[in-house]
Design a protein around this motif. Structure first.
Motif, PDB file in Angstrom:
ATOM      1  N   LEU A  56     -46.073  53.425  -6.342  1.00 24.61           N
ATOM      2  CA  LEU A  56     -45.903  51.974  -6.503  1.00 24.61           C
ATOM      3  C   LEU A  56     -45.551  51.299  -5.177  1.00 24.61           C
ATOM      4  O   LEU A  56     -45.926  50.159  -4.940  1.00 24.61           O
ATOM      5  CB  LEU A  56     -44.785  51.685  -7.514  1.00 24.61           C
ATOM      6  CG  LEU A  56     -45.089  51.934  -8.991  1.00 24.61           C
ATOM      7  CD1 LEU A  56     -43.836  51.818  -9.825  1.00 24.61           C
ATOM      8  CD2 LEU A  56     -46.123  50.937  -9.477  1.00 24.61           C
ATOM      9  N   VAL A  57     -44.817  52.014  -4.331  1.00 28.47           N
ATOM     10  CA  VAL A  57     -44.339  51.401  -3.089  1.00 28.47           C
ATOM     11  C   VAL A  57     -45.288  51.666  -1.921  1.00 28.47           C
ATOM     12  O   VAL A  57     -45.562  50.780  -1.121  1.00 28.47           O
ATOM     13  CB  VAL A  57     -42.917  51.921  -2.748  1.00 28.47           C
ATOM     14  CG1 VAL A  57     -42.469  51.436  -1.374  1.00 28.47           C
ATOM     15  CG2 VAL A  57     -41.925  51.481  -3.809  1.00 28.47           C
ATOM     16  N   PHE A  58     -45.790  52.910  -1.839  1.00 29.97           N
ATOM     17  CA  PHE A  58     -46.501  53.327  -0.636  1.00 29.97           C
ATOM     18  C   PHE A  58     -47.766  52.500  -0.372  1.00 29.97           C
ATOM     19  O   PHE A  58     -47.971  52.018   0.735  1.00 29.97           O
ATOM     20  CB  PHE A  58     -46.851  54.814  -0.709  1.00 29.97           C
ATOM     21  CG  PHE A  58     -47.556  55.300   0.529  1.00 29.97           C
ATOM     22  CD1 PHE A  58     -46.836  55.541   1.695  1.00 29.97           C
ATOM     23  CD2 PHE A  58     -48.919  55.485   0.542  1.00 29.97           C
ATOM     24  CE1 PHE A  58     -47.471  55.961   2.844  1.00 29.97           C
ATOM     25  CE2 PHE A  58     -49.561  55.907   1.697  1.00 29.97           C
ATOM     26  CZ  PHE A  58     -48.834  56.150   2.846  1.00 29.97           C
ATOM     27  N   PHE A  59     -48.603  52.341  -1.396  1.00 32.57           N
ATOM     28  CA  PHE A  59     -49.887  51.686  -1.156  1.00 32.57           C
ATOM     29  C   PHE A  59     -49.721  50.231  -0.698  1.00 32.57           C
ATOM     30  O   PHE A  59     -50.288  49.841   0.327  1.00 32.57           O
ATOM     31  CB  PHE A  59     -50.797  51.799  -2.380  1.00 32.57           C
ATOM     32  CG  PHE A  59     -52.220  51.459  -2.069  1.00 32.57           C
ATOM     33  CD1 PHE A  59     -52.989  52.303  -1.280  1.00 32.57           C
ATOM     34  CD2 PHE A  59     -52.782  50.287  -2.520  1.00 32.57           C
ATOM     35  CE1 PHE A  59     -54.295  51.973  -0.956  1.00 32.57           C
ATOM     36  CE2 PHE A  59     -54.087  49.952  -2.208  1.00 32.57           C
ATOM     37  CZ  PHE A  59     -54.852  50.796  -1.429  1.00 32.57           C
ATOM     38  N   PRO A  60     -48.911  49.411  -1.436  1.00 27.25           N
ATOM     39  CA  PRO A  60     -48.723  48.043  -0.922  1.00 27.25           C
ATOM     40  C   PRO A  60     -48.086  48.024   0.462  1.00 27.25           C
ATOM     41  O   PRO A  60     -48.425  47.170   1.288  1.00 27.25           O
ATOM     42  CB  PRO A  60     -47.806  47.374  -1.955  1.00 27.25           C
ATOM     43  CG  PRO A  60     -47.462  48.378  -2.960  1.00 27.25           C
ATOM     44  CD  PRO A  60     -48.282  49.605  -2.737  1.00 27.25           C
ATOM     45  N   ALA A  61     -47.170  48.990   0.719  1.00 24.19           N
ATOM     46  CA  ALA A  61     -46.525  49.029   2.036  1.00 24.19           C
ATOM     47  C   ALA A  61     -47.553  49.364   3.118  1.00 24.19           C
ATOM     48  O   ALA A  61     -47.500  48.821   4.225  1.00 24.19           O
ATOM     49  CB  ALA A  61     -45.410  50.068   2.031  1.00 24.19           C
ATOM     50  N   PHE A  62     -48.494  50.235   2.782  1.00 21.79           N
ATOM     51  CA  PHE A  62     -49.537  50.606   3.745  1.00 21.79           C
ATOM     52  C   PHE A  62     -50.467  49.413   4.005  1.00 21.79           C
ATOM     53  O   PHE A  62     -50.828  49.132   5.147  1.00 21.79           O
ATOM     54  CB  PHE A  62     -50.330  51.807   3.221  1.00 21.79           C
ATOM     55  CG  PHE A  62     -51.333  52.319   4.208  1.00 21.79           C
ATOM     56  CD1 PHE A  62     -50.935  53.109   5.274  1.00 21.79           C
ATOM     57  CD2 PHE A  62     -52.671  51.997   4.092  1.00 21.79           C
ATOM     58  CE1 PHE A  62     -51.848  53.565   6.212  1.00 21.79           C
ATOM     59  CE2 PHE A  62     -53.596  52.450   5.016  1.00 21.79           C
ATOM     60  CZ  PHE A  62     -53.187  53.238   6.075  1.00 21.79           C
ATOM     61  N   ILE A  63     -50.825  48.710   2.926  1.00 20.74           N
ATOM     62  CA  ILE A  63     -51.695  47.529   3.077  1.00 20.74           C
ATOM     63  C   ILE A  63     -50.975  46.452   3.896  1.00 20.74           C
ATOM     64  O   ILE A  63     -51.574  45.801   4.755  1.00 20.74           O
ATOM     65  CB  ILE A  63     -52.120  46.968   1.690  1.00 20.74           C
ATOM     66  CG1 ILE A  63     -52.946  48.005   0.936  1.00 20.74           C
ATOM     67  CG2 ILE A  63     -52.911  45.677   1.834  1.00 20.74           C
ATOM     68  CD1 ILE A  63     -54.206  48.456   1.646  1.00 20.74           C
ATOM     69  N   ASN A  64     -49.659  46.297   3.645  1.00 16.71           N
ATOM     70  CA  ASN A  64     -48.875  45.346   4.454  1.00 16.71           C
ATOM     71  C   ASN A  64     -48.935  45.740   5.930  1.00 16.71           C
ATOM     72  O   ASN A  64     -49.059  44.886   6.809  1.00 16.71           O
ATOM     73  CB  ASN A  64     -47.404  45.332   4.000  1.00 16.71           C
ATOM     74  CG  ASN A  64     -47.217  44.601   2.688  1.00 16.71           C
ATOM     75  OD1 ASN A  64     -48.106  43.889   2.252  1.00 16.71           O
ATOM     76  ND2 ASN A  64     -46.078  44.797   2.048  1.00 16.71           N
ATOM     77  N   GLY A  65     -48.806  47.047   6.173  1.00 13.74           N
ATOM     78  CA  GLY A  65     -48.846  47.557   7.544  1.00 13.74           C
ATOM     79  C   GLY A  65     -50.195  47.307   8.191  1.00 13.74           C
ATOM     80  O   GLY A  65     -50.279  46.863   9.340  1.00 13.74           O
ATOM     81  N   LEU A  66     -51.267  47.570   7.414  1.00 13.54           N
ATOM     82  CA  LEU A  66     -52.625  47.345   7.913  1.00 13.54           C
ATOM     83  C   LEU A  66     -52.830  45.873   8.260  1.00 13.54           C
ATOM     84  O   LEU A  66     -53.335  45.519   9.330  1.00 13.54           O
ATOM     85  CB  LEU A  66     -53.638  47.794   6.855  1.00 13.54           C
ATOM     86  CG  LEU A  66     -55.106  47.465   7.103  1.00 13.54           C
ATOM     87  CD1 LEU A  66     -55.638  48.287   8.268  1.00 13.54           C
ATOM     88  CD2 LEU A  66     -55.950  47.721   5.871  1.00 13.54           C
ATOM     89  N   SER A  67     -52.382  45.020   7.334  1.00 14.09           N
ATOM     90  CA  SER A  67     -52.548  43.582   7.512  1.00 14.09           C
ATOM     91  C   SER A  67     -51.768  43.100   8.741  1.00 14.09           C
ATOM     92  O   SER A  67     -52.255  42.284   9.519  1.00 14.09           O
ATOM     93  CB  SER A  67     -52.056  42.883   6.241  1.00 14.09           C
ATOM     94  OG  SER A  67     -52.050  41.520   6.416  1.00 14.09           O
TER      95      SER A  67
END
Lengths: 392, 225
Positions: A38-49
């Motif tokens: 639940l946390v990792f994927f949105p956090a990764f997308i935030n990082g990418l963005s």
């Protein structure tokens, strides 16, 4: 609920968890991984963005930019002085672009020639593939990496030039040789860095005979959050040209976010369903194993709500343990990726975890666990006492 | 003084399209402090009667008064409250909670009654001592014999100091000698002023009570109350 009744509920809930330690451990592990998901994927997308936005800011827009609406911005030196005096201004980069032809040992290719006044800016210096970026008062050039080797994604032809060689830049009005001081570029060629040729602003001004002009002024602020306010202050200066903040220019980053928000929502839903199923199934099995026991405790005076509370608390305990371990796992992965970011065409990516993200996911996970405990508990509490006692 | 009064007490079950009268127009009065045995063949309505007296089930018709209070007026919450404070229940099959030792088994219902921990512990020890298990307080159900488990269930039923103790075929899983000992325990409890009602399959055990009720087809066949 009075303390002794709470202890009664707590003892029975804890007993269920302790009695089958292996199953409890598996459920907690599943919840921990669900939380991580639940946390990792949105956090990764935030990082990418964030990486993408930073690259765009560094290479193309600055935090606030002034771009000529028609032709070029004129009299830019006095404008730069005025802007430099404004609060929050860190630096102002004058950029001028012209089309030119780059030649080396009989090979030629059309290129964009970029004159920049920010020769010490890390946006450039950090992206050097070899050699150094431009030095003040020197007449050297920096070339994009696509001019140095073959690349399928390049829009320019390679002229197989290297650092230390002499490049010829020419147009109808000029022909000038420059020693190549370094090669610049990113893996994906983001922002055109890899296919342009860079000169000091003064050199390009001299070469093209464009005095005191620029295509764009890139303004870098101490705090990028102040961009909107800074834009308003700039407009009071009556600058000619269109003023835009980095947010207004980050259409692509916004598009990435909105595209992935659907994926994140689906993955989050899956994460919650896994958590609901893992906890729900175990508590459902516990309730079916304990139908008679629940009848007995109601017969000795427990109320329906206390039966429900036992299993809701059990679900909550599973959820708390899962969230706690999930948070620890997330912190571990986050610190690893901060130290070892994942390389990508837009730059190194690490996870960006906000406290809001952690809080919302933790709350979601705990609510899911409570629901997973409540449903089977509600069903068992609805059964008549006699039926539950006779369930042998 | 009558602690239990039943007037035209009826319980009808719907079994498919057939109505079964488990208890039919039963009139009964039980004196405070008496030791009563309910007897009768299988299917005579003994357990249904105990469920009604223990407020585990609602009568289809008639009225049941316990300690002067009409039970038809009680909602689910008040019935639970009454089971907690006034009625002690002992069941046919072992009814202890797994994972808890004897002491905890007796402390748990007191927690529901908001008894303070220290007091609940003392009371639990006292009850376990009373049923002869003072030296088994830290034993879990799996470490106890059948008779000892039923004694723990009796101690648990006594923990809330109820006026009425209902034991539904509580000796059916025990050997004769242990069953007799349990019945003697009920007599002792009755001698201390509590009303004890037991359901017995075996006539010999039933005879140990002061008063007997015989049921057949849900009706009172005879009594010596």
């Amino acid at each position: 609920m009075k303390l002794s009744k709470a202890r009664f509920v707590g003892k029975l809930a804890l007993r269920d968890i302790k009695e089958d330690k292996k199953v409890s451990a598996i459920v907690i592990l599943m919840l921990s991984f669900s939380f991580l998901n639940l946390v990792f994927f949105p956090a990764f997308i935030n990082g990418l963005s964030l990486t993408f936005t930073n690259s765009i800011i560094e290479a193309q827009t600055g935090h606030v930019s002034i771009e000529a609406e028609n032709g070029r911005l004129s009299n830019v030196n006095s404008l730069v002085k005025k802007i430099s005096r404004l609060e929050d201004t860190e630096k102002v980069e004058k950029v001028i672009r012209v089309r030119s032809t780059a030649s080396y040992e009989g090979e030629s290719t059309p290129v964009t020639l970029v004159g920049t006044s920010a020769n010490q800016f890390t946006g450039y210096t950090s992206k050097m593939r070899s050699g150094m970026f431009l030095k003040e008062d020197s007449s050297e050039a920096v070339v994009g990496q696509f001019l140095t080797d073959e690349s399928s994604i390049s829009r320019v032809n390679t002229i197989e030039i290297e650092q230390g060689r002499v490049l010829t830049l020419r147009s109808e009005n000029y022909s000038q040789e420059y020693k190549v001081r370094g090669v610049i570029g990113t893996d994906g060629g983001l922002g055109g860095l890899s296919e342009q040729v860079y000169l000091n602003y003064d050199n390009l001004e001299e070469l093209t005979d464009n005095q005191n002009e620029a295509d764009i002024l890139k303004i870098f602020l101490n705090n990028r959050g102040a961009a909107e306010d800074f834009k308003n202050r700039l407009q009071e200066l009556n600058t000619r040209g269109e003023v835009k903040t980095w947010k207004e220019q980050s259409n692509l980053a916004n598009a990435i976010n909105s595209t992935f928000s659907i994926v994140i929502s689906i993955l989050s839903l899956v994460g919650y369903i896994v958590a609901l199923a893992a906890t729900g199934v175990v508590i459902f099995i516990n309730t079916t194993k304990r139908v008679r026991e629940m009848g007995i405790i109601r017969a000795i005076g427990a109320k329906k709500k206390q039966v429900i509370q036992i299993f809701v608390l059990e679900g909550l305990m599973f959820g708390l343990a899962g969230v706690l371990i999930g948070n620890l796992m997330t912190a571990g992965i986050d610190s690893y990726l901060s130290a070892n970011p994942i390389g990508s065409p837009v730059g190194p990516i690490s996870t960006q975890i906000s406290s809001q993200l952690l809080l919302s996911r933790s709350t979601g996970m705990l609510l899911t666990s409570i629901i997973a405990g409540f449903i089977p508990a509600y069903i068992i509490s609805k059964t008549e006492i006699i039926r539950t006692i006779e369930n042998r | 003084m009558k602690i239990i009064e039943a007037e035209n007490l009826t319980k009808t079950y719907q079994m498919g399209e057939v109505e079964v009268n488990a208890v039919k127009n039963l009139n009964l009065g039980i004196e405070k402090g008496s030791f009563v045995s309910v007897m009768g063949p299988s299917g005579s309505g003994k357990s249904t009667l105990m469920h009604l007296l223990g407020l585990l089930d609602m009568p289809t018709d008639g009225e049941l008064v316990i300690s002067g209070r009409k039970t038809s007026d009680l909602n689910e919450r008040h019935r639970a409250e009454m089971r907690l404070k006034r009625i002690g229940l002992i069941f046919q099959f072992y009814s202890l909670l797994t994972g808890f030792d004897s002491l905890q088994q007796v402390i748990l219902p007191q927690m529901l009654d908001n008894v303070k921990e220290e007091r609940a512990r003392d009371r639990a020890k006292e009850c376990l001592k009373k049923v002869g298990l003072g030296d088994r307080i830290d034993h879990k159900p799996s470490e106890l014999s059948g008779g000892q488990r039923q004694r723990v269930a009796v101690a648990r039923a006594l923990a809330g100091n109820p006026n009425i103790l209902l034991a539904d075929e509580s000796t059916s899983q025990l050997d004769t000698e242990t069953s007799k000992k349990i019945m003697e325990l009920y007599r002792d409890i009755s001698n201390q002023g509590k009303t004890v009602i037991t359901v017995n399959h075996e006539e010999e055990l039933g005879e140990m009570a002061d008063r007997k009720i015989w049921l057949e087809d849900g009706k009172l066949k005879k009594r010596n109350i």
